[in-house]
Design a protein around this motif. Sequence first.
Motif, PDB file in Angstrom:
ATOM      1  N   ARG A 295      51.471  82.166  65.240  1.00  0.00           N
ATOM      2  CA  ARG A 295      51.400  83.611  65.445  1.00  0.00           C
ATOM      3  C   ARG A 295      52.589  84.311  64.798  1.00  0.00           C
ATOM      4  NH1 ARG A 295      50.687  86.939  70.161  1.00  0.00           N
ATOM      5  NH2 ARG A 295      50.347  88.342  68.415  1.00  0.00           N
ATOM      6  N   LEU A 296      53.762  83.711  64.869  1.00  0.00           N
ATOM      7  CA  LEU A 296      54.921  84.302  64.199  1.00  0.00           C
ATOM      8  C   LEU A 296      54.694  84.372  62.695  1.00  0.00           C
ATOM      9  CD1 LEU A 296      57.900  82.562  66.066  1.00  0.00           C
ATOM     10  CD2 LEU A 296      57.120  84.922  66.340  1.00  0.00           C
ATOM     11  N   GLU A 297      54.183  83.295  62.134  1.00  0.00           N
ATOM     12  CA  GLU A 297      53.919  83.275  60.694  1.00  0.00           C
ATOM     13  C   GLU A 297      52.913  84.350  60.310  1.00  0.00           C
ATOM     14  OE1 GLU A 297      52.874  79.971  57.255  1.00  0.00           O
ATOM     15  OE2 GLU A 297      52.244  79.616  59.323  1.00  0.00           O
ATOM     16  N   GLU A 298      51.864  84.480  61.112  1.00  0.00           N
ATOM     17  CA  GLU A 298      50.845  85.498  60.828  1.00  0.00           C
ATOM     18  C   GLU A 298      51.408  86.913  60.929  1.00  0.00           C
ATOM     19  OE1 GLU A 298      46.975  82.923  62.452  1.00  0.00           O
ATOM     20  OE2 GLU A 298      47.915  84.449  63.718  1.00  0.00           O
ATOM     21  N   ALA A 299      52.473  87.079  61.744  1.00  0.00           N
ATOM     22  CA  ALA A 299      53.104  88.395  61.892  1.00  0.00           C
ATOM     23  C   ALA A 299      54.142  88.653  60.813  1.00  0.00           C
ATOM     24  CB  ALA A 299      53.747  88.501  63.276  1.00  0.00           C
ATOM     25  N   GLY A 300      54.322  87.712  59.899  1.00  0.00           N
ATOM     26  CA  GLY A 300      55.273  87.904  58.816  1.00  0.00           C
ATOM     27  C   GLY A 300      56.688  87.481  59.130  1.00  0.00           C
ATOM     28  N   VAL A 301      56.873  86.760  60.225  1.00  0.00           N
ATOM     29  CA  VAL A 301      58.207  86.308  60.627  1.00  0.00           C
ATOM     30  C   VAL A 301      58.536  85.002  59.901  1.00  0.00           C
ATOM     31  CG1 VAL A 301      59.608  85.489  62.569  1.00  0.00           C
ATOM     32  CG2 VAL A 301      57.997  87.390  62.893  1.00  0.00           C
ATOM     33  N   PRO A 302      59.715  84.891  59.284  1.00  0.00           N
ATOM     34  CA  PRO A 302      60.114  83.594  58.709  1.00  0.00           C
ATOM     35  C   PRO A 302      60.256  82.563  59.826  1.00  0.00           C
ATOM     36  CG  PRO A 302      61.502  85.390  57.873  1.00  0.00           C
ATOM     37  CD  PRO A 302      60.711  85.949  59.020  1.00  0.00           C
ATOM     38  N   VAL A 303      59.478  81.506  59.745  1.00  0.00           N
ATOM     39  CA  VAL A 303      59.493  80.498  60.812  1.00  0.00           C
ATOM     40  C   VAL A 303      59.373  79.110  60.206  1.00  0.00           C
ATOM     41  CG1 VAL A 303      57.000  80.788  61.166  1.00  0.00           C
ATOM     42  CG2 VAL A 303      58.395  79.723  62.956  1.00  0.00           C
ATOM     43  N   ALA A 304      60.206  78.206  60.691  1.00  0.00           N
ATOM     44  CA  ALA A 304      60.119  76.796  60.322  1.00  0.00           C
ATOM     45  C   ALA A 304      59.660  76.034  61.549  1.00  0.00           C
ATOM     46  CB  ALA A 304      61.474  76.281  59.846  1.00  0.00           C
ATOM     47  N   LEU A 305      58.461  75.470  61.460  1.00  0.00           N
ATOM     48  CA  LEU A 305      57.913  74.667  62.555  1.00  0.00           C
ATOM     49  C   LEU A 305      58.112  73.196  62.234  1.00  0.00           C
ATOM     50  CD1 LEU A 305      56.202  74.133  65.114  1.00  0.00           C
ATOM     51  CD2 LEU A 305      54.169  74.296  63.642  1.00  0.00           C
ATOM     52  N   ARG A 306      58.644  72.481  63.194  1.00  0.00           N
ATOM     53  CA  ARG A 306      58.854  71.040  63.021  1.00  0.00           C
ATOM     54  C   ARG A 306      58.320  70.302  64.236  1.00  0.00           C
ATOM     55  NH1 ARG A 306      59.299  65.964  61.644  1.00  0.00           N
ATOM     56  NH2 ARG A 306      61.342  65.180  60.975  1.00  0.00           N
ATOM     57  N   ARG A 307      57.368  69.426  64.030  1.00  0.00           N
ATOM     58  CA  ARG A 307      56.918  68.538  65.111  1.00  0.00           C
ATOM     59  C   ARG A 307      57.634  67.198  64.970  1.00  0.00           C
ATOM     60  NH1 ARG A 307      50.736  66.497  66.099  1.00  0.00           N
ATOM     61  NH2 ARG A 307      50.394  68.751  66.410  1.00  0.00           N
ATOM     62  N   GLN A 308      58.436  66.867  65.979  1.00  0.00           N
ATOM     63  CA  GLN A 308      59.010  65.519  66.053  1.00  0.00           C
ATOM     64  C   GLN A 308      57.945  64.661  66.728  1.00  0.00           C
ATOM     65  OE1 GLN A 308      61.695  64.705  64.577  1.00  0.00           O
ATOM     66  NE2 GLN A 308      62.961  66.531  64.397  1.00  0.00           N
ATOM     67  N   GLU A 309      57.025  64.154  65.898  1.00  0.00           N
ATOM     68  CA  GLU A 309      55.766  63.623  66.431  1.00  0.00           C
ATOM     69  C   GLU A 309      55.926  62.355  67.258  1.00  0.00           C
ATOM     70  OE1 GLU A 309      54.061  60.953  62.720  1.00  0.00           O
ATOM     71  OE2 GLU A 309      53.165  62.912  63.119  1.00  0.00           O
ATOM     72  N   ASP A 310      57.062  61.681  67.138  1.00  0.00           N
ATOM     73  CA  ASP A 310      57.238  60.426  67.876  1.00  0.00           C
ATOM     74  C   ASP A 310      58.094  60.576  69.123  1.00  0.00           C
ATOM     75  OD1 ASP A 310      59.536  60.980  66.452  1.00  0.00           O
ATOM     76  OD2 ASP A 310      59.910  58.908  65.831  1.00  0.00           O
ATOM     77  N   LEU A 311      58.413  61.819  69.511  1.00  0.00           N
ATOM     78  CA  LEU A 311      59.336  62.036  70.623  1.00  0.00           C
ATOM     79  C   LEU A 311      58.645  62.673  71.820  1.00  0.00           C
ATOM     80  CD1 LEU A 311      62.664  63.090  68.890  1.00  0.00           C
ATOM     81  CD2 LEU A 311      61.967  60.853  69.755  1.00  0.00           C
ATOM     82  N   ILE A 312      59.384  62.734  72.922  1.00  0.00           N
ATOM     83  CA  ILE A 312      58.905  63.264  74.190  1.00  0.00           C
ATOM     84  C   ILE A 312      59.679  64.525  74.544  1.00  0.00           C
ATOM     85  CG2 ILE A 312      58.155  61.034  75.078  1.00  0.00           C
ATOM     86  CD1 ILE A 312      60.821  60.849  76.603  1.00  0.00           C
TER      87      ILE A 312
END
Length: 348
Positions: A295-312
Amino acid sequence: MAQLTEMVPPAAAGALLRAVFALPRPVKRLIAGAPVRRDGQELALDAQLLLLMSKLDHRSLAGGTPEEARAGIARAKEMLGRVPDRPVRTREVAIADAVTGRLYTPKGLAEGSPLLVYYHGGGWVIGDIDSHDTVCRYLAAHADVRVLSVGYRLAPEHPYPAAAEDALTAYEYAVENAADLGAGEAVAVGGDSAGGNLAAVVGIMADPAPDFALLIYPAVDLSTRRRSRDLFAEGFYLTDDDMTWFSDHYCPPERRGEPMASPLLAGDLSGFPPTYLVTAGFDPLRDEGEEFAKRLEEAGVPVALRRQEDLIHAFANMWSLGGRFQEAMSEATGALRTGLYAGPRRRS
């Protein structure tokens, strides 16, 4: 009757935990057992080992009375009490009548540095400045910033919207008193879990807006269940029952659609600050955090999303064990440093 692990001093239990984590990887794999895979992801050996050892305590994160849950997180803090090598000076700050603070200043940091206003996790019910002391020390020392950790009011003694109101109060205090705190113009907000929720609320509602937001596996929608809530409902530290317990203590169902409770539901996110948002792959909160980033990206906000896929969930509090936990925190800290030192907006 006391749990067996409660008979062992937290410092001794922490030393044992670190000793196990220092074993050679093949030995740790033998202890942890076969790899755990779910939703196309493989759980990190470090996380699997920690979950196995935590079963010895037979204690859930939430449940019981708030006092019992708070005692549990306080014990965990004592077990994971390592601090960064770089010295960090602290002083207590009186933010408001009901809001406390602690300022972290790493050794050698110049006056006028950026400032991070940080909100601890704990489901709005448990946790405090002390429970996240090592998290704030790590962020201060490795991002080269001052950190103002906020002690906001907790539920159920102070239900919604008390925590959100305190979060805004603390941010406004930081902006107005930045010079007295040794900081410059750049002020960021950050938090983990429930603290990420509060940081997101501030990012939406504050004027002036923060210069940056660091959101660590944030809880951003109390109104809706998503797929990850069912996929990781049990066995990965934060459980579905824990989230129900936290939500029921914090906010009544009829108010969970309000943006101050569920910032994902805010109508306009275009004024939100540039953001680094990290989720954990084996976390009930994963999907709502990633939807917020979208939603932030769609609103034009600079956003870096990172999934640490192996963590809890709660990996930030576990950085002192090293391995994947510290790697993930180092990445988040690097993003914070870059976001604050690479040209924050000017304040009027």
